[in-house]
Design an enzyme around this catalytic site. Structure first.
Site, PDB file in Angstrom:
ATOM      1  N   SER A   9     -11.947  -6.514 -16.341  1.00 36.67           N
ATOM      2  CA  SER A   9     -10.507  -6.807 -16.331  1.00 36.67           C
ATOM      3  C   SER A   9     -10.083  -7.856 -15.325  1.00 36.67           C
ATOM      4  O   SER A   9      -8.953  -8.343 -15.392  1.00 36.67           O
ATOM      5  CB  SER A   9      -9.727  -5.514 -16.056  1.00 36.67           C
ATOM      6  OG  SER A   9      -9.981  -4.554 -17.039  1.00 36.67           O
ATOM      7  N   THR A  10     -10.950  -8.214 -14.381  1.00 34.96           N
ATOM      8  CA  THR A  10     -10.511  -9.112 -13.312  1.00 34.96           C
ATOM      9  C   THR A  10     -10.851 -10.588 -13.561  1.00 34.96           C
ATOM     10  O   THR A  10     -10.460 -11.441 -12.776  1.00 34.96           O
ATOM     11  CB  THR A  10     -11.115  -8.684 -11.959  1.00 34.96           C
ATOM     12  OG1 THR A  10     -12.544  -8.636 -12.067  1.00 34.96           O
ATOM     13  CG2 THR A  10     -10.600  -7.308 -11.550  1.00 34.96           C
ATOM     14  N   ASN A  54     -19.256   0.848 -12.034  1.00 34.31           N
ATOM     15  CA  ASN A  54     -20.464   0.030 -12.032  1.00 34.31           C
ATOM     16  C   ASN A  54     -21.128   0.190 -13.393  1.00 34.31           C
ATOM     17  O   ASN A  54     -21.704   1.230 -13.703  1.00 34.31           O
ATOM     18  CB  ASN A  54     -21.409   0.484 -10.920  1.00 34.31           C
ATOM     19  CG  ASN A  54     -22.702  -0.309 -10.892  1.00 34.31           C
ATOM     20  OD1 ASN A  54     -22.909  -1.225 -11.693  1.00 34.31           O
ATOM     21  ND2 ASN A  54     -23.588   0.027  -9.983  1.00 34.31           N
ATOM     22  N   LEU A  55     -21.047  -0.833 -14.211  1.00 34.67           N
ATOM     23  CA  LEU A  55     -21.543  -0.744 -15.585  1.00 34.67           C
ATOM     24  C   LEU A  55     -23.064  -0.715 -15.670  1.00 34.67           C
ATOM     25  O   LEU A  55     -23.620  -0.539 -16.753  1.00 34.67           O
ATOM     26  CB  LEU A  55     -20.988  -1.897 -16.424  1.00 34.67           C
ATOM     27  CG  LEU A  55     -19.475  -1.867 -16.649  1.00 34.67           C
ATOM     28  CD1 LEU A  55     -19.016  -3.107 -17.400  1.00 34.67           C
ATOM     29  CD2 LEU A  55     -19.050  -0.612 -17.402  1.00 34.67           C
ATOM     30  N   ASN A  81     -15.707  -6.289 -22.809  1.00 39.18           N
ATOM     31  CA  ASN A  81     -15.478  -7.672 -22.394  1.00 39.18           C
ATOM     32  C   ASN A  81     -16.302  -8.077 -21.172  1.00 39.18           C
ATOM     33  O   ASN A  81     -16.573  -9.262 -20.976  1.00 39.18           O
ATOM     34  CB  ASN A  81     -13.980  -7.860 -22.086  1.00 39.18           C
ATOM     35  CG  ASN A  81     -13.676  -9.187 -21.432  1.00 39.18           C
ATOM     36  OD1 ASN A  81     -13.870 -10.243 -22.034  1.00 39.18           O
ATOM     37  ND2 ASN A  81     -13.200  -9.142 -20.184  1.00 39.18           N
ATOM     38  N   SER A 133     -20.561 -14.266 -27.894  1.00 37.21           N
ATOM     39  CA  SER A 133     -20.514 -15.687 -27.541  1.00 37.21           C
ATOM     40  C   SER A 133     -21.250 -16.485 -28.597  1.00 37.21           C
ATOM     41  O   SER A 133     -22.163 -15.986 -29.241  1.00 37.21           O
ATOM     42  CB  SER A 133     -21.185 -15.909 -26.175  1.00 37.21           C
ATOM     43  OG  SER A 133     -21.323 -17.284 -25.899  1.00 37.21           O
ATOM     44  N   TYR A 147     -28.582 -14.536 -20.648  1.00 42.15           N
ATOM     45  CA  TYR A 147     -27.224 -14.365 -21.177  1.00 42.15           C
ATOM     46  C   TYR A 147     -27.217 -14.542 -22.694  1.00 42.15           C
ATOM     47  O   TYR A 147     -26.626 -13.738 -23.429  1.00 42.15           O
ATOM     48  CB  TYR A 147     -26.291 -15.384 -20.524  1.00 42.15           C
ATOM     49  CG  TYR A 147     -24.859 -15.336 -20.998  1.00 42.15           C
ATOM     50  CD1 TYR A 147     -23.949 -14.447 -20.436  1.00 42.15           C
ATOM     51  CD2 TYR A 147     -24.411 -16.192 -22.005  1.00 42.15           C
ATOM     52  CE1 TYR A 147     -22.629 -14.409 -20.865  1.00 42.15           C
ATOM     53  CE2 TYR A 147     -23.095 -16.158 -22.440  1.00 42.15           C
ATOM     54  CZ  TYR A 147     -22.209 -15.268 -21.857  1.00 42.15           C
ATOM     55  OH  TYR A 147     -20.897 -15.232 -22.304  1.00 42.15           O
ATOM     56  N   LYS A 151     -26.187 -11.683 -25.578  1.00 43.83           N
ATOM     57  CA  LYS A 151     -25.113 -11.836 -26.555  1.00 43.83           C
ATOM     58  C   LYS A 151     -25.636 -11.736 -27.991  1.00 43.83           C
ATOM     59  O   LYS A 151     -24.952 -11.210 -28.882  1.00 43.83           O
ATOM     60  CB  LYS A 151     -24.387 -13.159 -26.330  1.00 43.83           C
ATOM     61  CG  LYS A 151     -23.610 -13.208 -25.019  1.00 43.83           C
ATOM     62  CD  LYS A 151     -22.567 -12.091 -24.928  1.00 43.83           C
ATOM     63  CE  LYS A 151     -21.726 -12.192 -23.681  1.00 43.83           C
ATOM     64  NZ  LYS A 151     -20.686 -11.142 -23.602  1.00 43.83           N
TER      65      LYS A 151
END
Length: 235
Positions: A9-10, A54-55, A81, A133, A147, A151
């Site tokens: 969210s940040t 912490n995901l 997200n 992405s 990355y 995705k």
């Protein structure tokens, strides 16, 4: 009012998702991990609940979901997200970095979708929106190999979850290309211009243009198992 659980969210996109969903009368519960100051700023600005999580930690994820379900009774929409990347030459990549990227970008959406999906199935209704992405489709950067792989995996996860949870839970993905953020604008100017030249619209997306697609999926009841590409068109 529908309850939305949003990870990450940040960041620039996360905050824009909060802003636009709030404007459209969704109750957003956000997560963050390390950026305490930004989390407090967003919490006060948009008057929403933000929960530290912490995901990379499954216990944290379970506690997050339990807390939200206990307080709000249901989660109507999950938006995965949160994302992590660490661009560096491929031969300098370590197993630790690669696994951290997978943990945050792929494993945590799996764990959240599994746990929250159980409650959505009980209600015979729900939506999961994964932010993927174009890197996971056909835009490759060796320095972002971890990355890109995460995705691509999240796209596959989207397809499998849509199949598994049908017909009650709609699972879709938004695949942005380049987004105009503070981080992208600070990149090498020549690199930016070269990337823009590969886009039919010759510019990066504004964050709200990505959120338009997310809001569309929040509202739509007949799209399932799809990846919506928002990248300005690839040359």
């Amino acid at each position: 009012m529908k309850n939305v659980l949003l990870t990450g969210s940040t960041g620039t996109l996360g905050e824009k998702i909060i802003e636009i969903l709030k404007e459209n009368n969704y109750n957003v519960i956000g997560t963050y991990n390390s950026n305490e100051n930004k989390a407090l700023e967003i919490k006060n600005k948009y008057q929403i609940e933000l929960i530290k999580c912490n995901l990379q930690n499954e216990k944290d994820i379970n506690n997050l979901v339990d807390k939200v379900i206990t307080k709000y009774k249901k989660i109507d929409i999950l938006i995965n997200n949160a994302a992590f990347y660490q661009d560096e030459p491929l031969n300098e990549k370590t197993k630790e970095t690669f696994l951290k990227v997978l943990d945050i970008n792929l494993v945590s959406p799996f764990l959240l979708s599994k746990k929250i999906g159980k409650y959505m199935l009980e209600n015979k209704n729900g939506k999961i929106i994964n932010i993927v992405s174009t890197n996971g489709i056909d835009t490759y950067y060796p320095e972002s190999i971890d990355y890109d792989a995460s995705k691509a995996g999240l796209i596959n996860l989207t397809k499998n979850l849509a199949l598994y949870y049908a017909p009650y839970i709609k699972v879709n993905a938004i695949a942005p290309g380049w987004i105009e953020t503070k981080e992208t604008l600070e990149m090498d100017k020549t690199f930016i211009e070269n990337e823009k030249n590969n886009i039919l619209l010759n510019r990066f997306a504004h964050p709200e243009e990505i959120v338009d697609g997310i809001l569309f999926l929040c509202r739509n009841e007949y799209i399932n198992g799809e990846v919506i590409r928002i990248d300005g068109g690839k040359k």
